[in-house]
Design an enzyme around this catalytic site. Structure first.
Site, PDB file in Angstrom:
ATOM      1  N   ASP A  64     -25.322 -55.730 -89.984  1.00  0.00           N
ATOM      2  CA  ASP A  64     -24.092 -55.366 -90.578  1.00  0.00           C
ATOM      3  C   ASP A  64     -22.677 -55.107 -89.573  1.00  0.00           C
ATOM      4  O   ASP A  64     -21.672 -55.627 -89.823  1.00  0.00           O
ATOM      5  CB  ASP A  64     -24.240 -54.035 -91.243  1.00  0.00           C
ATOM      6  CG  ASP A  64     -25.226 -54.477 -92.515  1.00  0.00           C
ATOM      7  OD1 ASP A  64     -24.908 -55.298 -93.123  1.00  0.00           O
ATOM      8  OD2 ASP A  64     -26.205 -53.628 -92.859  1.00  0.00           O
ATOM      9  N   GLY A  65     -23.118 -54.442 -88.230  1.00  0.00           N
ATOM     10  CA  GLY A  65     -22.031 -54.401 -87.519  1.00  0.00           C
ATOM     11  C   GLY A  65     -21.598 -55.534 -86.912  1.00  0.00           C
ATOM     12  O   GLY A  65     -20.391 -55.926 -86.599  1.00  0.00           O
ATOM     13  N   ASP A 168     -16.006 -31.211 -92.156  1.00  0.00           N
ATOM     14  CA  ASP A 168     -16.067 -31.850 -91.015  1.00  0.00           C
ATOM     15  C   ASP A 168     -15.277 -33.216 -90.707  1.00  0.00           C
ATOM     16  O   ASP A 168     -15.035 -33.582 -89.780  1.00  0.00           O
ATOM     17  CB  ASP A 168     -17.608 -32.118 -90.825  1.00  0.00           C
ATOM     18  CG  ASP A 168     -18.502 -31.031 -90.615  1.00  0.00           C
ATOM     19  OD1 ASP A 168     -18.130 -30.116 -90.404  1.00  0.00           O
ATOM     20  OD2 ASP A 168     -19.906 -31.182 -90.472  1.00  0.00           O
ATOM     21  N   TYR A 181     -21.509 -45.044 -94.540  1.00  0.00           N
ATOM     22  CA  TYR A 181     -21.358 -43.652 -94.187  1.00  0.00           C
ATOM     23  C   TYR A 181     -21.038 -42.998 -95.479  1.00  0.00           C
ATOM     24  O   TYR A 181     -21.371 -41.792 -95.815  1.00  0.00           O
ATOM     25  CB  TYR A 181     -20.488 -43.494 -93.244  1.00  0.00           C
ATOM     26  CG  TYR A 181     -20.230 -42.154 -92.407  1.00  0.00           C
ATOM     27  CD1 TYR A 181     -21.317 -41.273 -92.659  1.00  0.00           C
ATOM     28  CD2 TYR A 181     -19.372 -42.322 -91.363  1.00  0.00           C
ATOM     29  CE1 TYR A 181     -21.348 -40.047 -91.885  1.00  0.00           C
ATOM     30  CE2 TYR A 181     -19.278 -40.926 -90.650  1.00  0.00           C
ATOM     31  CZ  TYR A 181     -20.326 -39.984 -90.975  1.00  0.00           C
ATOM     32  OH  TYR A 181     -20.023 -38.779 -90.245  1.00  0.00           O
ATOM     33  N   SER A 182     -20.132 -43.535 -96.282  1.00  0.00           N
ATOM     34  CA  SER A 182     -19.892 -42.959 -97.512  1.00  0.00           C
ATOM     35  C   SER A 182     -21.018 -42.515 -98.289  1.00  0.00           C
ATOM     36  O   SER A 182     -21.025 -41.485 -98.885  1.00  0.00           O
ATOM     37  CB  SER A 182     -18.963 -43.675 -98.393  1.00  0.00           C
ATOM     38  OG  SER A 182     -18.609 -43.221 -99.614  1.00  0.00           O
ATOM     39  N   GLN A 238     -15.981 -49.375 -85.331  1.00  0.00           N
ATOM     40  CA  GLN A 238     -15.745 -50.282 -84.194  1.00  0.00           C
ATOM     41  C   GLN A 238     -15.013 -49.680 -83.335  1.00  0.00           C
ATOM     42  O   GLN A 238     -15.152 -49.893 -82.095  1.00  0.00           O
ATOM     43  CB  GLN A 238     -15.394 -51.495 -84.939  1.00  0.00           C
ATOM     44  CG  GLN A 238     -16.412 -52.215 -85.567  1.00  0.00           C
ATOM     45  CD  GLN A 238     -17.215 -53.217 -85.156  1.00  0.00           C
ATOM     46  OE1 GLN A 238     -16.764 -54.120 -84.377  1.00  0.00           O
ATOM     47  NE2 GLN A 238     -18.527 -53.077 -85.448  1.00  0.00           N
TER      48      GLN A 238
HETATM   49  N1  LIG Z   1     -24.451 -40.982 -91.318  1.00  0.00           N
HETATM   50  C1  LIG Z   1     -24.264 -42.415 -91.481  1.00  0.00           C
HETATM   51  O1  LIG Z   1     -24.617 -43.062 -92.398  1.00  0.00           O
HETATM   52  C2  LIG Z   1     -23.245 -43.039 -90.613  1.00  0.00           C
HETATM   53  C3  LIG Z   1     -22.589 -42.448 -89.429  1.00  0.00           C
HETATM   54  C4  LIG Z   1     -21.640 -43.137 -88.611  1.00  0.00           C
HETATM   55  C5  LIG Z   1     -21.407 -44.752 -88.965  1.00  0.00           C
HETATM   56  N2  LIG Z   1     -22.254 -44.850 -90.162  1.00  0.00           N
HETATM   57  C6  LIG Z   1     -21.489 -46.318 -90.570  1.00  0.00           C
HETATM   58  O2  LIG Z   1     -21.916 -47.247 -89.697  1.00  0.00           O
HETATM   59  C7  LIG Z   1     -20.865 -48.475 -90.137  1.00  0.00           C
HETATM   60  C8  LIG Z   1     -20.572 -49.325 -88.997  1.00  0.00           C
HETATM   61  O3  LIG Z   1     -22.148 -50.166 -88.775  1.00  0.00           O
HETATM   62  P1  LIG Z   1     -22.589 -50.607 -87.669  1.00  0.00           P
HETATM   63  O4  LIG Z   1     -23.907 -51.588 -87.985  1.00  0.00           O
HETATM   64  O5  LIG Z   1     -21.531 -51.300 -86.548  1.00  0.00           O
HETATM   65  O6  LIG Z   1     -22.992 -49.484 -86.765  1.00  0.00           O
HETATM   66  P2  LIG Z   1     -24.482 -48.868 -86.483  1.00  0.00           P
HETATM   67  O7  LIG Z   1     -25.347 -49.936 -85.572  1.00  0.00           O
HETATM   68  O8  LIG Z   1     -24.368 -47.548 -86.043  1.00  0.00           O
HETATM   69  O9  LIG Z   1     -25.066 -48.864 -87.939  1.00  0.00           O
HETATM   70  C9  LIG Z   1     -25.254 -48.016 -88.964  1.00  0.00           C
HETATM   71  C10 LIG Z   1     -26.080 -48.313 -90.117  1.00  0.00           C
HETATM   72  O10 LIG Z   1     -25.221 -48.529 -91.288  1.00  0.00           O
HETATM   73  C11 LIG Z   1     -25.529 -49.629 -91.861  1.00  0.00           C
HETATM   74  N3  LIG Z   1     -24.185 -50.422 -92.523  1.00  0.00           N
HETATM   75  C12 LIG Z   1     -23.364 -50.728 -91.846  1.00  0.00           C
HETATM   76  N4  LIG Z   1     -22.559 -51.214 -92.834  1.00  0.00           N
HETATM   77  C13 LIG Z   1     -23.148 -51.026 -94.171  1.00  0.00           C
HETATM   78  C14 LIG Z   1     -22.694 -51.266 -95.371  1.00  0.00           C
HETATM   79  N5  LIG Z   1     -21.550 -51.769 -95.826  1.00  0.00           N
HETATM   80  N6  LIG Z   1     -23.674 -50.796 -96.401  1.00  0.00           N
HETATM   81  C15 LIG Z   1     -24.857 -50.638 -96.185  1.00  0.00           C
HETATM   82  N7  LIG Z   1     -25.337 -50.282 -94.833  1.00  0.00           N
HETATM   83  C16 LIG Z   1     -24.466 -50.407 -93.733  1.00  0.00           C
HETATM   84  C17 LIG Z   1     -26.009 -50.791 -90.585  1.00  0.00           C
HETATM   85  O11 LIG Z   1     -26.881 -51.707 -91.096  1.00  0.00           O
HETATM   86  C18 LIG Z   1     -26.896 -49.590 -89.812  1.00  0.00           C
HETATM   87  O12 LIG Z   1     -28.032 -49.625 -90.341  1.00  0.00           O
HETATM   88  C19 LIG Z   1     -19.515 -47.637 -90.206  1.00  0.00           C
HETATM   89  O13 LIG Z   1     -18.642 -48.470 -91.143  1.00  0.00           O
HETATM   90  C20 LIG Z   1     -20.008 -46.414 -91.115  1.00  0.00           C
HETATM   91  O14 LIG Z   1     -20.167 -46.751 -92.370  1.00  0.00           O
HETATM   92  C21 LIG Z   1     -22.818 -44.342 -90.715  1.00  0.00           C
HETATM   93  N1  LIG Z   2     -20.588 -61.373 -80.746  1.00  0.00           N
HETATM   94  C1  LIG Z   2     -20.129 -60.226 -80.520  1.00  0.00           C
HETATM   95  N2  LIG Z   2     -19.125 -59.736 -79.685  1.00  0.00           N
HETATM   96  C2  LIG Z   2     -18.687 -58.550 -79.319  1.00  0.00           C
HETATM   97  N3  LIG Z   2     -19.317 -57.511 -79.885  1.00  0.00           N
HETATM   98  C3  LIG Z   2     -20.230 -57.737 -80.832  1.00  0.00           C
HETATM   99  C4  LIG Z   2     -20.659 -58.950 -81.278  1.00  0.00           C
HETATM  100  N4  LIG Z   2     -21.748 -58.733 -81.963  1.00  0.00           N
HETATM  101  C5  LIG Z   2     -21.770 -57.540 -82.424  1.00  0.00           C
HETATM  102  N5  LIG Z   2     -21.014 -57.016 -81.593  1.00  0.00           N
HETATM  103  C6  LIG Z   2     -20.864 -55.294 -81.727  1.00  0.00           C
HETATM  104  O1  LIG Z   2     -21.962 -54.853 -81.387  1.00  0.00           O
HETATM  105  C7  LIG Z   2     -22.516 -54.108 -82.661  1.00  0.00           C
HETATM  106  C8  LIG Z   2     -23.769 -54.550 -83.231  1.00  0.00           C
HETATM  107  O2  LIG Z   2     -24.522 -54.017 -82.657  1.00  0.00           O
HETATM  108  P1  LIG Z   2     -25.893 -53.458 -83.377  1.00  0.00           P
HETATM  109  O3  LIG Z   2     -27.045 -53.329 -82.430  1.00  0.00           O
HETATM  110  O4  LIG Z   2     -25.239 -52.189 -84.135  1.00  0.00           O
HETATM  111  O5  LIG Z   2     -26.060 -54.733 -84.264  1.00  0.00           O
HETATM  112  P2  LIG Z   2     -26.090 -55.043 -85.841  1.00  0.00           P
HETATM  113  O6  LIG Z   2     -25.414 -56.229 -85.935  1.00  0.00           O
HETATM  114  O7  LIG Z   2     -25.191 -53.737 -86.472  1.00  0.00           O
HETATM  115  O8  LIG Z   2     -27.541 -54.779 -86.487  1.00  0.00           O
HETATM  116  P3  LIG Z   2     -28.182 -53.568 -86.748  1.00  0.00           P
HETATM  117  O9  LIG Z   2     -28.535 -53.972 -88.355  1.00  0.00           O
HETATM  118  O10 LIG Z   2     -29.579 -53.615 -85.940  1.00  0.00           O
HETATM  119  O11 LIG Z   2     -27.409 -52.499 -86.852  1.00  0.00           O
HETATM  120  C9  LIG Z   2     -21.155 -54.224 -83.895  1.00  0.00           C
HETATM  121  O12 LIG Z   2     -20.690 -53.062 -84.222  1.00  0.00           O
HETATM  122  C10 LIG Z   2     -20.103 -54.965 -82.759  1.00  0.00           C
HETATM  123  O13 LIG Z   2     -19.338 -53.705 -82.333  1.00  0.00           O
END
Ligand SMILES: NC(=O)c1ccc[n+]([C@@H]2O[C@H](COP(=O)([O-])OP(=O)(O)OC[C@H]3O[C@@H](n4cnc5c(N)ncnc54)[C@H](O)[C@@H]3O)[C@@H](O)[C@H]2O)c1
Ligand SMILES: Nc1ncnc2c1ncn2[C@@H]1O[C@H](COP(=O)(O)OP(=O)(O)OP(=O)(O)O)[C@@H](O)[C@H]1O
Length: 281
Positions: A64-65, A168, A181-182, A238
């Site tokens: 997702d990231g 918080d 997060y929501s 991000q």
């Molecule tokens: N306590 C929490 O749940 C918490 C805390 C901080 C951030 N986040 C979320 O992490 C998101 C960023 O994701 P990331 O992958 O770059 O960071 P990350 O790698 O820290 O991932 C957080 C988790 O959230 C999941 N996630 C991200 N977007 C989602 C979505 N739209 N629906 C369901 N799951 C989702 C990812 O797959 C991952 O398992 C932020 O937008 C925020 O919503 C969650």
């Molecule tokens: N091609 C890219 N260039 C720069 N930054 C990237 C790139 N791909 C991912 N990122 C950064 O790395 C983060 C993704 O790393 P992460 O390990 O959380 O993988 P993910 O794709 O979210 O998979 P997961 O489901 O394991 O969370 C993204 O949130 C983004 O900020």
């Protein structure tokens, strides 16, 4: 479609191998890579702005990231994004890696539908000036750092005061972000075809202050009232910005959207069942 841009989770050998295979299988297409992948594979390195301008299809190899990163890279351009899951949860990267080439062939043949996802426009204002302006797919998060002190978030919708959350933090999420997060903060799961903004306090001190679902065209403003040296604004997980007392964060629906290629075999509720472990099929 002539130009395909691959955005891959960084430092992932499987993503690199798949990217190379896509290029090999489609010699008649221009296959470009995001900067990190291009560097890793020794492909031509192209600036983000040019990648965004040239892309006709984006293939995300990651979680997702990585998909959020790709959506941000595209800025306002509504180019279809095919998300292939190499991450852990893959809520938005719907296509399992085994189906990559089948789905890609379908998409290139024009045989696909997109899920048009709402984005938020977010502005951070300080002393009447706009410090930051950005577009958001998941969420705008205002929360505090290490010290366990409550903060005051004065909140209004279209200028009408709602409350001052003693909490918080506060999350402003899109329907896409409703499962991120929501959800952890007690917010509702919203179907992505509904346009709205979900306003949720994080650990509010008042038990009646719950999530509110707000029509997408309303302007929500959160002003940080308490003296606090340790509060941050995080956009889509991000980018982070340090906040000061008096800072105002404003969100409203963006005119731009994110177009996710739908997996025809998977409905939103199927994803909930699978990823949130709600039950067997
Ligand atoms: N306590 C929490 O749940 C918490 C805390 C901080 C951030 N986040 C979320 O992490 C998101 C960023 O994701 P990331 O992958 O770059 O960071 P990350 O790698 O820290 O991932 C957080 C988790 O959230 C999941 N996630 C991200 N977007 C989602 C979505 N739209 N629906 C369901 N799951 C989702 C990812 O797959 C991952 O398992 C932020 O937008 C925020 O919503 C969650
Ligand atoms: N091609 C890219 N260039 C720069 N930054 C990237 C790139 N791909 C991912 N990122 C950064 O790395 C983060 C993704 O790393 P992460 O390990 O959380 O993988 P993910 O794709 O979210 O998979 P997961 O489901 O394991 O969370 C993204 O949130 C983004 O900020």
């Amino acid at each position: 479609m002539q130009t395909l841009v691959i955005v891959a989770k960084r430092d992932t050998p499987q993503a690199m191998a798949l990217a190379a295979e896509i290029r090999e299988r489609y010699p008649n297409l221009t296959v470009l890579a995001d900067r990190a992948l291009a560097h890793a594979l020794n492909w031509p390195r192209i600036e983000d702005r040019e990648l965004a301008a040239r892309a006709e299809l984006v293939v995300v190899l990651g979680g997702d990231g990585t998909l959020i990163y790709a959506a941000r890279l595209l800025g306002g351009r509504d180019v279809p994004i095919l998300g292939v899951n190499l991450g852990s949860l893959g809520f938005m990267t719907e296509v399992p890696v085994e189906e990559l080439f089948t789905r890609l062939a379908e998409v290139l043949a024009g045989n696909f539908h997109v899920d048009s996802r709402m984005k938020l426009s977010c502005r951070l204002m300080r002393g009447g000036k706009v410090l930051i302006e950005d577009e958001i797919l998941n969420d705008v998060v205002i929360n505090k750092g290490a010290l366990a002190r409550i903060a005051d978030h004065e909140t209004s919708i279209d200028g009408v005061p709602i409350t001052t959350y003693k909490a918080d933090g506060v999350i402003l999420a899109t329907p896409t972000g409703s499962t991120a997060y929501s959800l952890s903060a007690g917010g509702p799961i919203v179907h992505p075809s509904v346009d709205c903004t979900i306003l949720s306090p994080i650990c509010s001190h008042a038990l009646t202050q719950r999530s509110i679902v707000v029509p997408a065209d309303r302007t929500i403003r959160v002003t940080l009232k308490s003296e606090t040296a340790d509060t941050y604004l995080t956009l889509d997980g991000q980018t982070g910005h340090s906040l000061q007392t008096g800072d105002c964060i404003e969100v409203v629906r963006s005119p731009n959207r994110v177009e996710l290629v739908r997996n025809p075999r998977v409905a939103f509720f199927t994803i909930l069942r699978q990823k949130l472990h709600w039950g067997e099929r």
